[in-house]
Design an enzyme around this catalytic site. Sequence first.
Site, PDB file in Angstrom:
ATOM      1  N   GLY A   1     -12.593 -52.038 -80.731  1.00 23.93           N
ATOM      2  CA  GLY A   1     -11.188 -51.733 -81.003  1.00 23.93           C
ATOM      3  C   GLY A   1     -11.055 -50.856 -82.240  1.00 23.93           C
ATOM      4  O   GLY A   1     -11.893 -50.918 -83.131  1.00 23.93           O
TER       5      GLY A   1
ATOM      6  N   GLN B   1      -1.029 -54.500 -86.012  1.00 19.90           N
ATOM      7  CA  GLN B   1      -1.970 -54.745 -87.121  1.00 19.90           C
ATOM      8  C   GLN B   1      -3.147 -53.770 -87.110  1.00 19.90           C
ATOM      9  O   GLN B   1      -3.893 -53.677 -88.070  1.00 19.90           O
ATOM     10  CB  GLN B   1      -2.516 -56.173 -87.031  1.00 19.90           C
ATOM     11  CG  GLN B   1      -1.471 -57.217 -87.272  1.00 19.90           C
ATOM     12  CD  GLN B   1      -1.849 -58.562 -86.641  1.00 19.90           C
ATOM     13  OE1 GLN B   1      -2.324 -59.442 -87.321  1.00 19.90           O
ATOM     14  NE2 GLN B   1      -1.646 -58.707 -85.351  1.00 19.90           N
TER      15      GLN B   1
ATOM     16  N   ARG C   1      11.474 -69.636 -83.326  1.00 14.83           N
ATOM     17  CA  ARG C   1      11.225 -68.336 -82.690  1.00 14.83           C
ATOM     18  C   ARG C   1       9.805 -67.883 -83.028  1.00 14.83           C
ATOM     19  O   ARG C   1       9.272 -68.251 -84.080  1.00 14.83           O
ATOM     20  CB  ARG C   1      12.204 -67.271 -83.211  1.00 14.83           C
ATOM     21  CG  ARG C   1      13.651 -67.508 -82.879  1.00 14.83           C
ATOM     22  CD  ARG C   1      13.961 -67.200 -81.415  1.00 14.83           C
ATOM     23  NE  ARG C   1      15.398 -67.248 -81.181  1.00 14.83           N
ATOM     24  CZ  ARG C   1      16.078 -68.360 -80.880  1.00 14.83           C
ATOM     25  NH1 ARG C   1      15.440 -69.527 -80.787  1.00 14.83           N
ATOM     26  NH2 ARG C   1      17.377 -68.315 -80.678  1.00 14.83           N
TER      27      ARG C   1
ATOM     28  N   GLY D   1      -7.180 -61.632 -85.073  1.00 13.11           N
ATOM     29  CA  GLY D   1      -8.333 -62.164 -85.806  1.00 13.11           C
ATOM     30  C   GLY D   1      -9.443 -62.671 -84.914  1.00 13.11           C
ATOM     31  O   GLY D   1     -10.490 -63.099 -85.386  1.00 13.11           O
TER      32      GLY D   1
ATOM     33  N   ASP E   1     -10.615 -57.893 -88.080  1.00 11.36           N
ATOM     34  CA  ASP E   1     -10.842 -59.348 -88.067  1.00 11.36           C
ATOM     35  C   ASP E   1     -11.642 -59.847 -89.271  1.00 11.36           C
ATOM     36  O   ASP E   1     -11.638 -61.037 -89.560  1.00 11.36           O
ATOM     37  CB  ASP E   1     -11.582 -59.766 -86.789  1.00 11.36           C
ATOM     38  CG  ASP E   1     -10.831 -59.367 -85.528  1.00 11.36           C
ATOM     39  OD1 ASP E   1      -9.603 -59.176 -85.612  1.00 11.36           O
ATOM     40  OD2 ASP E   1     -11.475 -59.251 -84.467  1.00 11.36           O
TER      41      ASP E   1
ATOM     42  N   GLY F   1     -17.614 -53.251 -84.776  1.00 10.98           N
ATOM     43  CA  GLY F   1     -17.712 -54.669 -85.094  1.00 10.98           C
ATOM     44  C   GLY F   1     -18.992 -55.275 -84.546  1.00 10.98           C
ATOM     45  O   GLY F   1     -19.966 -54.554 -84.265  1.00 10.98           O
TER      46      GLY F   1
HETATM   47  O1  F6P Z   1     -11.233 -57.208 -82.739  1.00  3.44           O
HETATM   48  C1  F6P Z   1      -9.998 -56.646 -83.008  1.00  3.44           C
HETATM   49  C2  F6P Z   1      -8.934 -57.242 -82.146  1.00  3.44           C
HETATM   50  O2  F6P Z   1      -7.708 -56.636 -82.499  1.00  3.44           O
HETATM   51  C3  F6P Z   1      -8.819 -58.772 -82.209  1.00  3.44           C
HETATM   52  O3  F6P Z   1      -8.165 -59.226 -83.363  1.00  3.44           O
HETATM   53  C4  F6P Z   1      -8.075 -59.065 -80.937  1.00  3.44           C
HETATM   54  O4  F6P Z   1      -8.375 -60.354 -80.490  1.00  3.44           O
HETATM   55  C5  F6P Z   1      -8.602 -58.022 -79.983  1.00  3.44           C
HETATM   56  O5  F6P Z   1      -9.159 -56.982 -80.778  1.00  3.44           O
HETATM   57  C6  F6P Z   1      -7.569 -57.424 -79.067  1.00  3.44           C
HETATM   58  O6  F6P Z   1      -8.202 -56.630 -78.130  1.00  3.44           O
HETATM   59  P1  F6P Z   1      -7.497 -55.539 -77.208  1.00  3.44           P
HETATM   60  O7  F6P Z   1      -7.306 -54.302 -78.025  1.00  3.44           O
HETATM   61  O8  F6P Z   1      -8.466 -55.339 -76.100  1.00  3.44           O
HETATM   62  O9  F6P Z   1      -6.208 -56.114 -76.754  1.00  3.44           O
END
Ligand code: F6P
Length: 366
Positions: free
Chosen positions: A17, A292, A284, A188, A145, A120
């Site tokens: 990511g 993020q 909520r 995370g 993360d 990562g």
């Molecule tokens: O590893 C980064 C991250 O943003 C994680 O925090 C999250 O669980 C995952 O990638 C989300 O993945 P995607 O971009 O495939 O929805």
Amino acid sequence: MKDMKKKSRIAILTGGGDCPGINAVIRAVAKKAILKHGMEIIGVEDGYEGLIYNRHRRLHYNDVSGILTLGGTILGASKNSNPYRFGIQKGKNVVFKDVSRKAIRTAKALDIDALVCIGGDGTQGIAFRLLQDGLPVVGIPKTIDNDLRGTDITFGFDSAVAIATEAVDRIHSTAEAHHRVMIVEVMGHHAGWIALYAGVAGGGDIILIPEIPYKIESVAAKVKERHRKGRRFSIVVVAEGAKPKGGDVVIKKIIRKSADPVRLGGIGFVLQDALERMTAIESRTVVLGHLQRGGSPTASDRILATQLGAKAVDLIIKDDFGKMVSVQEGKITSVPLQVASGGPRTVPLDHPLVAAARSIGTSFGD
Ligand code: F6P
């Protein structure tokens, strides 16, 4: 491969990511390699996918100049392109194939002295296998993360914490105005770093992280106690990977083509329903999600990315392959790649920030 002494050409890829700071690190590697060592830079497109499908382009100085503050990655990224377990759609099914020979062939045909893999734990794990299969690889850690072994911090984390903290700050006024429980769900993966840091920085009343399984009764009790004391609203910061004692994580999506298919998400809504039922206070949920990962990196992330990128070039020059550049006790150093690919680095239960938060009355729901 060429004579390793000459160091005339390197390739860079960005796996997994995206996160703020990737372009800053591409810039640092490329500028130093070009300016100090007169190297040519090849940008591999979309992570390991570019090696599998032979997609790459030359990066000139002007391509990497002016990208320090840019979010995303100028090279593109992919989370579904593990060459050792590459998912291919066959009708309604996905079959996994080892296409690493194809990826290695591309790298060798590029006649590179080194392959820089920015990513990562998944990306570093693949880099380690490519190293074992004969490619001169150097890793650079990146993820929001902050869960990579072998480094105390990854760039992207500080930016994600800044975004999440601002969100928690903004949630406060509306929570207070409506006397509600507001739940902010942050990313995370299976680590609680973002929730812990943004929770503390944003003054969350309850912080729920995967490392400390929560009891819903304890969370509800904290909300009611605040209410009794005249604080008629509560802020819960919950990591997407948080789970109840004896229970499991909430899964948002399964990406069948991915070698790492589970995407977490939705725990906030589960908490919201339970807390409304148990406290009779309106609740909520706000899921921050990919916000993020977007936008410009913080100053700290730009600095860290620049330092790590410059260090990666030093390793290449010294033929010090099979390493990932890292931060340890405030110093820029490196660790063997296999350290980085040994599973997630989670929040230790005795982390000083957990202790400090507990000491000022923050609940971890346990
Ligand atoms: O590893 C980064 C991250 O943003 C994680 O925090 C999250 O669980 C995952 O990638 C989300 O993945 P995607 O971009 O495939 O929805």
